[in-house]
Design an enzyme around this catalytic site. Structure first.
Site, PDB file in Angstrom:
ATOM      1  N   ASP A   9      79.791 -27.021 -23.704  1.00 11.45           N
ATOM      2  CA  ASP A   9      78.748 -26.234 -23.074  1.00 11.45           C
ATOM      3  C   ASP A   9      78.905 -24.814 -23.637  1.00 11.45           C
ATOM      4  O   ASP A   9      79.980 -24.465 -24.137  1.00 11.45           O
ATOM      5  CB  ASP A   9      79.010 -26.267 -21.553  1.00 11.45           C
ATOM      6  CG  ASP A   9      78.118 -25.337 -20.796  1.00 11.45           C
ATOM      7  OD1 ASP A   9      76.903 -25.440 -20.953  1.00 11.45           O
ATOM      8  OD2 ASP A   9      78.643 -24.488 -20.046  1.00 11.45           O
ATOM      9  N   LEU A  10      77.849 -24.001 -23.587  1.00 12.66           N
ATOM     10  CA  LEU A  10      77.946 -22.659 -24.184  1.00 12.66           C
ATOM     11  C   LEU A  10      78.243 -21.581 -23.132  1.00 12.66           C
ATOM     12  O   LEU A  10      79.332 -21.005 -23.106  1.00 12.66           O
ATOM     13  CB  LEU A  10      76.646 -22.344 -24.936  1.00 12.66           C
ATOM     14  CG  LEU A  10      76.575 -20.992 -25.627  1.00 12.66           C
ATOM     15  CD1 LEU A  10      77.601 -20.865 -26.744  1.00 12.66           C
ATOM     16  CD2 LEU A  10      75.175 -20.756 -26.202  1.00 12.66           C
ATOM     17  N   ASP A  11      77.250 -21.351 -22.246  1.00 11.78           N
ATOM     18  CA  ASP A  11      77.403 -20.303 -21.228  1.00 11.78           C
ATOM     19  C   ASP A  11      78.544 -20.656 -20.281  1.00 11.78           C
ATOM     20  O   ASP A  11      78.488 -21.675 -19.603  1.00 11.78           O
ATOM     21  CB  ASP A  11      76.115 -20.172 -20.395  1.00 11.78           C
ATOM     22  CG  ASP A  11      74.953 -19.621 -21.203  1.00 11.78           C
ATOM     23  OD1 ASP A  11      75.205 -18.975 -22.225  1.00 11.78           O
ATOM     24  OD2 ASP A  11      73.803 -19.821 -20.800  1.00 11.78           O
ATOM     25  N   THR A  17      78.144 -15.523 -20.796  1.00 12.58           N
ATOM     26  CA  THR A  17      76.794 -14.965 -20.761  1.00 12.58           C
ATOM     27  C   THR A  17      76.227 -14.946 -19.342  1.00 12.58           C
ATOM     28  O   THR A  17      75.166 -14.379 -19.115  1.00 12.58           O
ATOM     29  CB  THR A  17      75.862 -15.759 -21.698  1.00 12.58           C
ATOM     30  OG1 THR A  17      76.289 -17.111 -21.703  1.00 12.58           O
ATOM     31  CG2 THR A  17      75.886 -15.201 -23.100  1.00 12.58           C
ATOM     32  N   LYS A  45      74.225 -21.293 -12.284  1.00 11.31           N
ATOM     33  CA  LYS A  45      75.032 -21.709 -13.432  1.00 11.31           C
ATOM     34  C   LYS A  45      74.718 -23.139 -13.870  1.00 11.31           C
ATOM     35  O   LYS A  45      74.770 -24.060 -13.052  1.00 11.31           O
ATOM     36  CB  LYS A  45      76.527 -21.562 -13.122  1.00 11.31           C
ATOM     37  CG  LYS A  45      76.940 -20.112 -13.117  1.00 11.31           C
ATOM     38  CD  LYS A  45      78.447 -19.946 -13.050  1.00 11.31           C
ATOM     39  CE  LYS A  45      78.783 -18.454 -13.053  1.00 11.31           C
ATOM     40  NZ  LYS A  45      80.178 -18.211 -12.742  1.00 11.31           N
ATOM     41  N   SER A 115      74.119 -27.451 -24.765  1.00 15.47           N
ATOM     42  CA  SER A 115      73.765 -26.377 -23.826  1.00 15.47           C
ATOM     43  C   SER A 115      72.328 -26.497 -23.357  1.00 15.47           C
ATOM     44  O   SER A 115      71.454 -26.913 -24.116  1.00 15.47           O
ATOM     45  CB  SER A 115      73.949 -25.028 -24.526  1.00 15.47           C
ATOM     46  OG  SER A 115      73.377 -23.993 -23.759  1.00 15.47           O
ATOM     47  N   ALA A 116      72.089 -26.075 -22.116  1.00 12.54           N
ATOM     48  CA  ALA A 116      70.730 -26.066 -21.564  1.00 12.54           C
ATOM     49  C   ALA A 116      69.934 -24.874 -22.080  1.00 12.54           C
ATOM     50  O   ALA A 116      68.711 -24.824 -21.939  1.00 12.54           O
ATOM     51  CB  ALA A 116      70.810 -25.995 -20.045  1.00 12.54           C
ATOM     52  N   SER A 117      70.620 -23.910 -22.700  1.00 13.56           N
ATOM     53  CA  SER A 117      69.963 -22.643 -23.031  1.00 13.56           C
ATOM     54  C   SER A 117      69.081 -22.717 -24.271  1.00 13.56           C
ATOM     55  O   SER A 117      69.483 -23.212 -25.316  1.00 13.56           O
ATOM     56  CB  SER A 117      71.013 -21.558 -23.232  1.00 13.56           C
ATOM     57  OG  SER A 117      70.363 -20.370 -23.637  1.00 13.56           O
ATOM     58  N   ASN A 119      68.310 -20.082 -25.710  1.00 14.73           N
ATOM     59  CA  ASN A 119      68.767 -18.921 -26.494  1.00 14.73           C
ATOM     60  C   ASN A 119      70.072 -19.199 -27.238  1.00 14.73           C
ATOM     61  O   ASN A 119      70.716 -18.269 -27.727  1.00 14.73           O
ATOM     62  CB  ASN A 119      68.960 -17.719 -25.566  1.00 14.73           C
ATOM     63  CG  ASN A 119      67.644 -17.247 -24.981  1.00 14.73           C
ATOM     64  OD1 ASN A 119      66.764 -16.810 -25.707  1.00 14.73           O
ATOM     65  ND2 ASN A 119      67.496 -17.356 -23.673  1.00 14.73           N
ATOM     66  N   LYS A 146      70.412 -30.652 -17.097  1.00 17.06           N
ATOM     67  CA  LYS A 146      71.599 -31.149 -16.412  1.00 17.06           C
ATOM     68  C   LYS A 146      71.311 -31.097 -14.907  1.00 17.06           C
ATOM     69  O   LYS A 146      70.631 -30.171 -14.484  1.00 17.06           O
ATOM     70  CB  LYS A 146      72.819 -30.253 -16.720  1.00 17.06           C
ATOM     71  CG  LYS A 146      73.173 -30.174 -18.201  1.00 17.06           C
ATOM     72  CD  LYS A 146      74.191 -29.054 -18.441  1.00 17.06           C
ATOM     73  CE  LYS A 146      74.411 -28.835 -19.928  1.00 17.06           C
ATOM     74  NZ  LYS A 146      75.281 -27.696 -20.232  1.00 17.06           N
ATOM     75  N   GLU A 170      82.959 -28.221 -19.711  1.00 11.93           N
ATOM     76  CA  GLU A 170      81.887 -27.695 -18.858  1.00 11.93           C
ATOM     77  C   GLU A 170      82.413 -26.735 -17.788  1.00 11.93           C
ATOM     78  O   GLU A 170      83.498 -26.935 -17.261  1.00 11.93           O
ATOM     79  CB  GLU A 170      81.211 -28.858 -18.122  1.00 11.93           C
ATOM     80  CG  GLU A 170      79.844 -29.231 -18.614  1.00 11.93           C
ATOM     81  CD  GLU A 170      78.768 -28.177 -18.427  1.00 11.93           C
ATOM     82  OE1 GLU A 170      78.974 -27.204 -17.685  1.00 11.93           O
ATOM     83  OE2 GLU A 170      77.702 -28.328 -19.030  1.00 11.93           O
ATOM     84  N   ASP A 171      81.614 -25.723 -17.454  1.00  7.90           N
ATOM     85  CA  ASP A 171      82.009 -24.810 -16.368  1.00  7.90           C
ATOM     86  C   ASP A 171      81.147 -25.003 -15.120  1.00  7.90           C
ATOM     87  O   ASP A 171      81.400 -24.350 -14.107  1.00  7.90           O
ATOM     88  CB  ASP A 171      81.865 -23.343 -16.824  1.00  7.90           C
ATOM     89  CG  ASP A 171      80.419 -22.931 -16.957  1.00  7.90           C
ATOM     90  OD1 ASP A 171      79.643 -23.686 -17.587  1.00  7.90           O
ATOM     91  OD2 ASP A 171      80.043 -21.882 -16.418  1.00  7.90           O
TER      92      ASP A 171
HETATM   93  P1  B16 Z   1      67.955 -20.003 -21.021  1.00  8.79           P
HETATM   94  P2  B16 Z   1      74.663 -23.735 -20.480  1.00  8.79           P
HETATM   95  C1  B16 Z   1      72.621 -22.606 -19.162  1.00  8.79           C
HETATM   96  O1  B16 Z   1      73.451 -22.680 -20.286  1.00  8.79           O
HETATM   97  C2  B16 Z   1      73.090 -21.504 -18.212  1.00  8.79           C
HETATM   98  O2  B16 Z   1      74.326 -21.843 -17.624  1.00  8.79           O
HETATM   99  C3  B16 Z   1      72.054 -21.296 -17.125  1.00  8.79           C
HETATM  100  O3  B16 Z   1      72.470 -20.244 -16.274  1.00  8.79           O
HETATM  101  C4  B16 Z   1      70.698 -20.975 -17.762  1.00  8.79           C
HETATM  102  O4  B16 Z   1      69.700 -20.823 -16.777  1.00  8.79           O
HETATM  103  C5  B16 Z   1      70.320 -22.122 -18.714  1.00  8.79           C
HETATM  104  O5  B16 Z   1      71.338 -22.273 -19.690  1.00  8.79           O
HETATM  105  C6  B16 Z   1      69.001 -21.875 -19.420  1.00  8.79           C
HETATM  106  O6  B16 Z   1      69.157 -20.756 -20.255  1.00  8.79           O
HETATM  107  O7  B16 Z   1      67.139 -19.297 -19.995  1.00  8.79           O
HETATM  108  O8  B16 Z   1      68.701 -19.094 -21.962  1.00  8.79           O
HETATM  109  O9  B16 Z   1      67.172 -21.076 -21.760  1.00  8.79           O
HETATM  110  O10 B16 Z   1      75.672 -23.399 -19.415  1.00  8.79           O
HETATM  111  O11 B16 Z   1      74.066 -25.131 -20.374  1.00  8.79           O
HETATM  112  O12 B16 Z   1      75.168 -23.420 -21.881  1.00  8.79           O
HETATM  113 MG    MG Z   2      77.747 -23.449 -18.583  1.00  6.87          MG
END
Ligand code: B16
Ligand code: MG
Length: 215
Positions: A9-11, A17, A45, A115-117, A119, A146, A170-171
């Protein structure tokens, strides 16, 4: 048995972040006329951007039905978030992470980001470790957030490794549930009381050896 691949996982695992997500969500809450605390932020999170907005609005007691308005609010938050992460440096990689990734590579274990992000690429570019990963699956490649296992199953597919041979780091509680649903081993990074469903929990990657992957 040691897994053949690890998915990160990233964040909250590679970088912290969460603090930038918090600053941007808080700014939005304040603009909408209510407070948003760090404790409230814990609930976001691992949760997708639009699901995070719903939680934020419920904290403020606001009901917004118009999807267009919701999209505008999420975009506003994201623009602030992108401003913050665009200033990130390599120093923000969490302690021990880089050494642990190299250790895995040296032991022939494949590595991916799950990662869900949306970005993810901006962050990986800023911290300069994009090229080390054999696959990167992020919020732009998936449709289900997730705790759905899609992100991790897609990473296993890109790595050409069976889900049962993968271990996820994962966190977030939602991420641990997703890894379990994918049929993977999962190592929590953080508080063992919160991440109690993980197979193992570590506080950080500092001084972690390859035996961490012995299950
Ligand atoms: P974005 P992960 C998740 O990343 C974050 O933990 C979560 O807080 C955030 O809302 C989600 O990504 C979406 O991110 O708005 O940048 O697309 O923990 O899955 O790496
Ligand atoms: Mg995370």
């Amino acid at each position: 048995m040691r897994p053949k691949a690890c998915i990160f996982d990233l964040d909250g695992v590679i970088v912290d972040t969460a603090k930038y997500h918090y600053l941007a969500w808080k700014r939005l809450a304040n603009e909408l006329g209510f407070e948003f605390t760090e404790k409230d932020n814990e609930r976001l999170k691992g949760v997708s951007r639009m699901a995070s907005l719903e939680i934020l609005l419920s904290v403020g007691g606001l009901k917004i039905e118009d999807e267009k308005v919701k999209e505008e609010l999420a975009t506003k938050k994201n623009n602030w978030y992108v401003e913050y992460i665009s200033q990130m440096t390599k120093d923000e990689i969490l302690p021990g992470v880089e050494g642990f990734l190299r250790l895995l590579k040296d032991n022939g274990i494949k590595i991916a980001i799950g990662s869900a992000s949306k970005n993810t690429m901006t962050i990986l570019d800023r911290i300069g470790i994009k090229d080390i990963f054999d696959a990167i699956v992020d919020g732009t490649k998936i449709t289900k957030a997730k705790p759905d296992p899609e992100v991790f199953l897609k990473a296993a597919e890109e790595l050409k490794v069976m889900p049962g041979d993968c271990c996820v780091f994962e966190d977030a509680v939602a991420g641990i549930e997703a890894a379990k649903k994918a049929g993977m081993k999962v190592i929590g990074v953080g508080d063992p009381k919160i991440l109690k469903d993980a197979d193992k929990v570590i506080q950080s990657f500092l001084n972690q050896g390859i035996e961490l992957l012995n299950f």
